[in-house]
Design an enzyme around this catalytic site. Structure first.
Site, PDB file in Angstrom:
ATOM      1  N   HIS A 130       0.836  -1.189   0.000  1.00 29.66           N
ATOM      2  CA  HIS A 130       0.000   0.000   0.000  1.00 29.66           C
ATOM      3  C   HIS A 130       0.876   1.246   0.000  1.00 29.66           C
ATOM      4  O   HIS A 130       2.076   1.182   0.287  1.00 29.66           O
ATOM      5  CB  HIS A 130      -0.912  -0.004   1.223  1.00 29.66           C
ATOM      6  CG  HIS A 130      -2.008  -1.022   1.154  1.00 29.66           C
ATOM      7  ND1 HIS A 130      -3.058  -1.059   2.038  1.00 29.66           N
ATOM      8  CD2 HIS A 130      -2.216  -2.054   0.297  1.00 29.66           C
ATOM      9  CE1 HIS A 130      -3.862  -2.067   1.735  1.00 29.66           C
ATOM     10  NE2 HIS A 130      -3.371  -2.684   0.688  1.00 29.66           N
TER      11      HIS A 130
ATOM     12  N   GLU B 228       1.363   3.825   1.915  1.00 29.49           N
ATOM     13  CA  GLU B 228       2.133   4.180   3.107  1.00 29.49           C
ATOM     14  C   GLU B 228       3.319   3.244   3.309  1.00 29.49           C
ATOM     15  O   GLU B 228       4.409   3.679   3.699  1.00 29.49           O
ATOM     16  CB  GLU B 228       1.225   4.128   4.345  1.00 29.49           C
ATOM     17  CG  GLU B 228       0.025   5.052   4.289  1.00 29.49           C
ATOM     18  CD  GLU B 228      -1.222   4.407   3.718  1.00 29.49           C
ATOM     19  OE1 GLU B 228      -2.330   4.770   4.143  1.00 29.49           O
ATOM     20  OE2 GLU B 228      -1.104   3.523   2.832  1.00 29.49           O
TER      21      GLU B 228
ATOM     22  N   CYS C  47      -2.025  -0.466   7.548  1.00 27.80           N
ATOM     23  CA  CYS C  47      -1.151   0.702   7.453  1.00 27.80           C
ATOM     24  C   CYS C  47      -1.236   1.584   8.695  1.00 27.80           C
ATOM     25  O   CYS C  47      -0.224   2.139   9.134  1.00 27.80           O
ATOM     26  CB  CYS C  47      -1.501   1.509   6.205  1.00 27.80           C
ATOM     27  SG  CYS C  47      -1.118   0.646   4.661  1.00 27.80           S
TER      28      CYS C  47
END
Length: 247
Positions: A73, A75, A163
């Site tokens: 992802h 992040e 995240c």
């Protein structure tokens, strides 16, 4: 710190992800000028050794399709780039030719695809002495994990549970996001991992939400309104059937 300005940069990252068929979520990690890490830069064109403004030190967009790794992802990619140069993200990306199967990027030339994948927009190639080239992706500079305790992360969509927990583990100082993540959000929508101090090695952080929310939603809708050619065949057919039912 100008939250809207940095969210605009995160939106640029998200738009670039959309160009190569990824879910358009983007983020930037910003190191405030007040941080001691900002005083370690090389001289700029003005001859100063200190950075007088906050600095984007890393950025990331979803690389789930490009790496075939569901943990990549935005992040996580940004943190990986900041600490390792992208060992678990960029270095595991599929070749451009493999990604070109998506109809969303078939119309682009190999040169255009390579440019999109180069992901150099943070740096200033036309001005080698620019201070931004000391930081950011492909600058050759890595920061230690301790720097994250001073950093602010701007992301177009609320961090998911994975995240949100990772950001607490690395000790991020502040997270600013655009739209909420109603299905998987870990910063208020499903769980409140940003404020839970009861977990081991978990560092609570401040959140700000709703910055350029509509722009973030528009980008996500533009992705989900079209077919994801990276998805398995059976899921693509199922989506088409669902759309037919809606009509």
């Amino acid at each position: 710190m100008d939250d809207e300005y940095y969210m605009k940069q995160a939106l640029k990252v998200a738009k670039a992800a959309l160009e190569v068929g990824e879910v358009p979520v983007g983020c930037v990690i910003v190191l405030p000028a007040s941080s001691s890490y900002c005083q370690e830069s090389t001289p700029t064109s003005t001859g100063s050794n200190a950075v007088t403004d906050s600095v984007i030190v890393s950025h990331g967009a979803n690389l789930v399709n490009a790496t075939r790794d569901a943990t990549r992802h935005a992040e996580i990619v940004a943190i990986d780039r900041l600490l390792t140069g992208g060992i678990s993200s960029d270095q595991l990306r599929l070749p451009v030719a493999a990604m070109a199967k998506s109809s969303t990027i078939k119309s682009k030339s190999p040169e255009q695809l390579e440019q999109l994948y180069a992901d150099k927009w943070i740096n200033e190639p036309d001005d080698p002495s620019h201070w931004k080239n000391t930081y950011g992706w492909q600058s050759g500079r890595l920061l230690s994990a301790d720097a994250l305790k001073d950093c602010h992360l701007y992301v177009t969509c609320e961090p998911c549970i994975m995240c949100a927990a990772a950001l607490a583990q690395v000790g991020i100082a502040r997270v600013v996001f655009g739209c909420r993540n109603d299905r998987f959000g870990g910063c208020g929508s499903i769980l409140n991992l940003h404020s839970d101090a009861s977990l081991a090695n978990h560092n609570p952080y401040t959140i700000v939400e709703g910055i350029l929310k509509e722009e973030a939603i528009t980008l996500l809708r533009s992705f989900y309104d079209r077919e994801n050619f990276h998805a398995p065949e059976d899921k693509r057919k199922r989506k088409a059937t669902m759309n037919d039912d809606i009509k």
